[in-house]
Design a protein around this motif. Structure first.
Motif, PDB file in Angstrom:
ATOM      1  N   THR A 217      -0.723  -4.576  28.868  1.00 47.48           N
ATOM      2  CA  THR A 217      -1.004  -5.107  27.675  1.00 47.48           C
ATOM      3  C   THR A 217      -2.155  -5.118  27.165  1.00 47.48           C
ATOM      4  O   THR A 217      -2.677  -5.441  26.358  1.00 47.48           O
ATOM      5  CB  THR A 217      -0.395  -6.550  27.448  1.00 47.48           C
ATOM      6  OG1 THR A 217      -1.094  -7.349  28.388  1.00 47.48           O
ATOM      7  CG2 THR A 217       1.053  -6.719  27.654  1.00 47.48           C
TER       8      THR A 217
ATOM      9  N   TRP B 178      -8.991 -13.514  24.191  1.00 45.70           N
ATOM     10  CA  TRP B 178      -7.686 -12.477  23.844  1.00 45.70           C
ATOM     11  C   TRP B 178      -8.125 -11.339  24.487  1.00 45.70           C
ATOM     12  O   TRP B 178      -9.142 -10.600  24.430  1.00 45.70           O
ATOM     13  CB  TRP B 178      -7.538 -12.345  22.547  1.00 45.70           C
ATOM     14  CG  TRP B 178      -7.280 -13.387  21.587  1.00 45.70           C
ATOM     15  CD1 TRP B 178      -8.208 -13.915  20.953  1.00 45.70           C
ATOM     16  CD2 TRP B 178      -6.019 -14.018  21.348  1.00 45.70           C
ATOM     17  NE1 TRP B 178      -7.654 -15.183  20.395  1.00 45.70           N
ATOM     18  CE2 TRP B 178      -6.366 -15.080  20.325  1.00 45.70           C
ATOM     19  CE3 TRP B 178      -4.648 -13.633  21.521  1.00 45.70           C
ATOM     20  CZ2 TRP B 178      -5.447 -15.746  19.876  1.00 45.70           C
ATOM     21  CZ3 TRP B 178      -3.831 -14.444  21.027  1.00 45.70           C
ATOM     22  CH2 TRP B 178      -3.829 -15.603  20.175  1.00 45.70           C
TER      23      TRP B 178
ATOM     24  N   MET C 278      -2.784  -6.336  20.536  1.00 44.27           N
ATOM     25  CA  MET C 278      -2.576  -7.312  21.808  1.00 44.27           C
ATOM     26  C   MET C 278      -1.089  -7.645  21.992  1.00 44.27           C
ATOM     27  O   MET C 278      -0.324  -7.555  21.085  1.00 44.27           O
ATOM     28  CB  MET C 278      -3.199  -8.792  21.240  1.00 44.27           C
ATOM     29  CG  MET C 278      -4.683  -8.537  21.194  1.00 44.27           C
ATOM     30  SD  MET C 278      -5.658  -9.760  20.640  1.00 44.27           S
ATOM     31  CE  MET C 278      -4.945 -10.430  18.955  1.00 44.27           C
ATOM     32  N   GLY C 279      -0.698  -8.066  23.035  1.00 45.33           N
ATOM     33  CA  GLY C 279       0.713  -8.674  23.432  1.00 45.33           C
ATOM     34  C   GLY C 279       1.723  -7.579  23.908  1.00 45.33           C
ATOM     35  O   GLY C 279       1.439  -6.231  23.802  1.00 45.33           O
TER      36      GLY C 279
ATOM     37  N   LEU D 233       2.090 -12.815  23.685  1.00 46.11           N
ATOM     38  CA  LEU D 233       1.688 -12.501  24.950  1.00 46.11           C
ATOM     39  C   LEU D 233       2.686 -12.549  26.100  1.00 46.11           C
ATOM     40  O   LEU D 233       2.758 -11.857  27.195  1.00 46.11           O
ATOM     41  CB  LEU D 233       0.446 -12.999  25.123  1.00 46.11           C
ATOM     42  CG  LEU D 233      -1.044 -12.965  24.268  1.00 46.11           C
ATOM     43  CD1 LEU D 233      -1.858 -13.817  24.537  1.00 46.11           C
ATOM     44  CD2 LEU D 233      -1.173 -11.573  24.537  1.00 46.11           C
ATOM     45  N   ASN D 234       3.332 -13.723  25.777  1.00 46.16           N
ATOM     46  CA  ASN D 234       4.283 -14.243  26.926  1.00 46.16           C
ATOM     47  C   ASN D 234       5.774 -14.461  26.644  1.00 46.16           C
ATOM     48  O   ASN D 234       6.536 -14.684  27.416  1.00 46.16           O
ATOM     49  CB  ASN D 234       3.632 -15.488  27.451  1.00 46.16           C
ATOM     50  CG  ASN D 234       2.140 -15.473  27.855  1.00 46.16           C
ATOM     51  OD1 ASN D 234       2.007 -14.854  28.875  1.00 46.16           O
ATOM     52  ND2 ASN D 234       1.568 -16.431  27.086  1.00 46.16           N
TER      53      ASN D 234
END
Length: 330
Positions: free
Chosen positions: A116, A167, A175-176, A201-202
């Protein structure tokens, strides 16, 4: 756009002026934007990675494809599909975007969350906002884009209660799991696991729902193919005219035929506009293969709204469909 000599933006006049402008626009009386932009670091590697290859450098679709349509990514995609089958089907039903396309995008972007990015998004966005490589043909426009994304990151951080320095993402600030830019996180992000907040992200579920919503918003049409194979009628081929609009769908099937591009029988009945998509396969003078051509539909163009590259779109399509084929064989 000269490069400022310092390694950070604490004393960078344009950066500080922009920070104060953001604070005024957002009514941040505590100086939130200036506080964090002062902490942003200029990242030379970001500049190197964003600098375009010299003009005339041939691209190679076969090499590009092999980076993504390979056993490790296919098996990871199959695991992702099995683990999140119900969520993928729910997103397909709700947004009209096929599961294979969602799987293809997340696989190409981050290998299903394994990669990521390790760049601080604050540093990457500040570097591209104020030190975008001047060699790029659209340097001014791209610099303006990254300034807007820097502002979006600061807004996202403030809303989520996350320090902007926390971040991590790509060298472009994405991102992510789905590699959303900050503005897209805020505009298209979906709380698809129902836990009360959007976490790209998760949360694979949030990533799945967000990718589907993004593609729907850009006009994905359920049931429409992404592209058709083509054959050339060399006696009538008007290649330059067909390639002039690039990947923007412009010609109907009849017009393409009149300009020397034959479609399969089902393609000739396609009702929407098409684009002739050209993919280089290296330099033919140095052993490269002939170029690859397909007729891209509006859905092909929608995929390029995620990343404005026909090579990217084809990799996403082929990876997603290859994973789907494995899943159906289970």
């Amino acid at each position: 756009m000269g490069t400022f000599s310092t390694a950070c933006y604490a004393q960078h006049p344009a950066a500080l002026a922009f920070a104060r402008e953001i604070d005024a626009q957002e009514s941040w009386t505590d100086g939130w934007a200036e506080r964090w932009i002062r902490q942003a670091q200029r990242h030379p590697q970001v500049i190197r990675l964003m600098t375009p290859a010299p003009a005339g450098t041939p691209r190679n679709w076969n090499v590009y494809r092999d980076r993504f349509i390979e056993p490790r990514r296919l098996q990871a995609g199959l695991r992702f599909w099995r683990e999140h089958e119900a969520t993928l089907r729910r997103a397909e039903q709700e947004f009209g975007v096929p599961a294979w396309l969602i799987v293809g995008i997340i696989g190409v972007e981050t290998l299903y969350g394994q990669h990521t990015g390790t760049f601080r998004a604050l540093d990457a966005l500040a570097t591209l906002a104020f030190d975008f490589p001047a060699e790029h043909p659209r340097a001014e426009q791209r610099s303006a884009f990254f300034r807007s994304e820097l502002q979006a990151l600061l807004r996202l951080s403030r809303e989520q209660g996350v320090p902007p320095t926390a971040w991590l993402g790509s060298y472009a600030g994405a991102m992510g799991l789905p590699q959303f830019m900050p503005s897209n996180w805020m505009r298209y992000g979906v709380d698809y696991d129902g836990d009360g907040h959007i976490d790209l992200l998760n949360s694979p579920a949030d990533a799945i729902g967000s990718v589907a919503r993004y593609l729907q918003a850009f006009g994905w049409q359920s049931g429409m193919p992404t592209h058709y194979p083509v054959e050339f009628d060399l006696d009538r081929l008007a290649l330059d005219a067909l390639l002039a609009p690039s990947i923007l769908p412009t010609f109907d099937a009849q017009t393409m035929a009149s300009k020397g591009v034959r479609l399969p029988s089902h393609g000739r009945e396609h009702a929407g506009p098409l684009a002739l998509v050209e993919l280089e396969n290296g330099d033919p003078a140095r052993g490269g293969a002939p170029r690859t051509y397909v007729a891209g539909t509006q859905n092909f163009y929608v995929i390029t709204r995620y990343n404005q590259s026909s090579y990217y779109a084809m990799a996403v399509i082929e990876l997603g469909q290859a994973v789907e084929a494995l899943w159906r064989q289970r």
